[in-house]
Scaffold this active site. Structure first.
Site, PDB file in Angstrom:
ATOM      1  N   ASP A  41       1.007  -1.191   0.120  1.00  0.00           N
ATOM      2  CA  ASP A  41       0.084  -0.066  -0.077  1.00  0.00           C
ATOM      3  C   ASP A  41       0.915   1.354  -0.005  1.00  0.00           C
ATOM      4  O   ASP A  41       2.014   1.096   0.628  1.00  0.00           O
ATOM      5  CB  ASP A  41      -0.887   0.012   1.180  1.00  0.00           C
ATOM      6  CG  ASP A  41      -1.729   1.238   1.501  1.00  0.00           C
ATOM      7  OD1 ASP A  41      -2.343   1.385   0.365  1.00  0.00           O
ATOM      8  OD2 ASP A  41      -1.644   1.910   2.277  1.00  0.00           O
ATOM      9  N   ASP A  45      -0.115   4.939   0.609  1.00  0.00           N
ATOM     10  CA  ASP A  45      -0.420   6.271   1.611  1.00  0.00           C
ATOM     11  C   ASP A  45      -0.610   5.477   3.036  1.00  0.00           C
ATOM     12  O   ASP A  45      -1.597   4.795   3.358  1.00  0.00           O
ATOM     13  CB  ASP A  45      -1.850   6.901   1.256  1.00  0.00           C
ATOM     14  CG  ASP A  45      -1.759   7.204  -0.140  1.00  0.00           C
ATOM     15  OD1 ASP A  45      -0.887   8.062  -0.576  1.00  0.00           O
ATOM     16  OD2 ASP A  45      -2.512   6.865  -1.203  1.00  0.00           O
ATOM     17  N   ASP A  71      -1.507  -0.223   6.156  1.00  0.00           N
ATOM     18  CA  ASP A  71      -1.704   0.592   7.266  1.00  0.00           C
ATOM     19  C   ASP A  71      -3.009   0.697   7.712  1.00  0.00           C
ATOM     20  O   ASP A  71      -3.211   1.355   8.839  1.00  0.00           O
ATOM     21  CB  ASP A  71      -1.043   2.044   7.095  1.00  0.00           C
ATOM     22  CG  ASP A  71      -1.975   2.863   6.141  1.00  0.00           C
ATOM     23  OD1 ASP A  71      -2.586   4.027   6.551  1.00  0.00           O
ATOM     24  OD2 ASP A  71      -2.374   2.444   5.160  1.00  0.00           O
TER      25      ASP A  71
END
Length: 234
Positions: free
Chosen positions: A18, A20, A176
């Site tokens: 991922d 961001d 995240d």
């Protein structure tokens, strides 16, 4: 020359990142872009409100805002405006997490297949990778804009595996946000979770992660993640 599976320390493992909140701390820029957009409609976006949309694609977030705030302008117009604001901010300054950079460099040195799979637009992904220098190691990327459904559906991760030419079961997702962990589980992939909002570490969505850094980026180390990949590959 590519490294054969037999000589790779991590075997057939491929890593799907991922972007961001995982590779880079882009959330301040997304927050500011969203704040600017909503201000035009007389809406004040707070950081606490913004946190609710971490891990949700930009298009889906904007659809929620349309319904919530009665915004009647077309989704495409809103998307173009927010992306333009975000790109302006992202090109100016995006912070890459040092331990994540070290991790990427270690995997690259080992010849591990890697790809970025993000809810951001391809333009935003490439702008950030180029601006941080991560494009020297991460040359493949897929955006949720290119698949039918964003996270928490598995589409973007399955497309990432397809582009790398690997089986989903051989992929480890770095995430995240809770929707990304759910998507990784649905895709049949292992997951290393580094919650952007550390207080969310107890959320049920993170329970499926093979490795959870409860303290988020403050706790994450390239060595700990690499050691886990090596032990799980063995």
């Amino acid at each position: 020359m590519s490294t054969s599976h037999s000589t790779r320390p991590l075997g057939r493992t491929a890593v799907v990142f991922d972007l961001d909140g995982t590779l880079v701390d882009s959330e301040p820029n997304y927050f500011e872009a969203g704040r600017e957009l909503l201000a035009r409609y007389g809406v004040t976006l707070t950081w606490a409100e913004h946190e609710r949309y971490i891990g949700v694609s930009t298009a889906e977030t904007l659809q929620i805002w349309q319904d919530k705030y009665g915004i009647t302008d077309p989704l495409d117009q809103l998307l173009d405006e927010k992306n333009a604001a975000y790109l302006r901010l992202a090109r100016r300054s995006t912070h890459a997490y040092p331990e994540m950079v070290a991790f990427v460099q270690r995997l690259h040195a080992d010849g591990v297949p890697m790809i970025v799979a993000s809810g951001s637009s391809l333009a935003a992904i490439h702008a950030i990778l180029e601006g941080t220098g991560l494009d020297a190691y991460l040359t493949e990327a897929v955006s949720a804009d290119e698949v039918p459904h964003g996270k928490p559906e598995p589409d973007v991760f399955l497309e990432a595996a397809r582009r790398l030419g690997v089986e989903p079961a051989d992929c480890v997702v770095m995430e995240d946000a809770a929707p990304g962990c759910v998507a990784a589980h649905k895709a049949g992939m292992r997951c290393i979770a580094i919650p952007y909002v550390a207080s969310a570490a107890d959320d049920a969505e993170f329970a499926t992660a093979g490795l959870l850094f409860r303290g988020g980026q403050r706790e994450f180390t390239a060595q700990a993640a690499y050691d886990w990949l090596r032990s799980s590959a063995a």
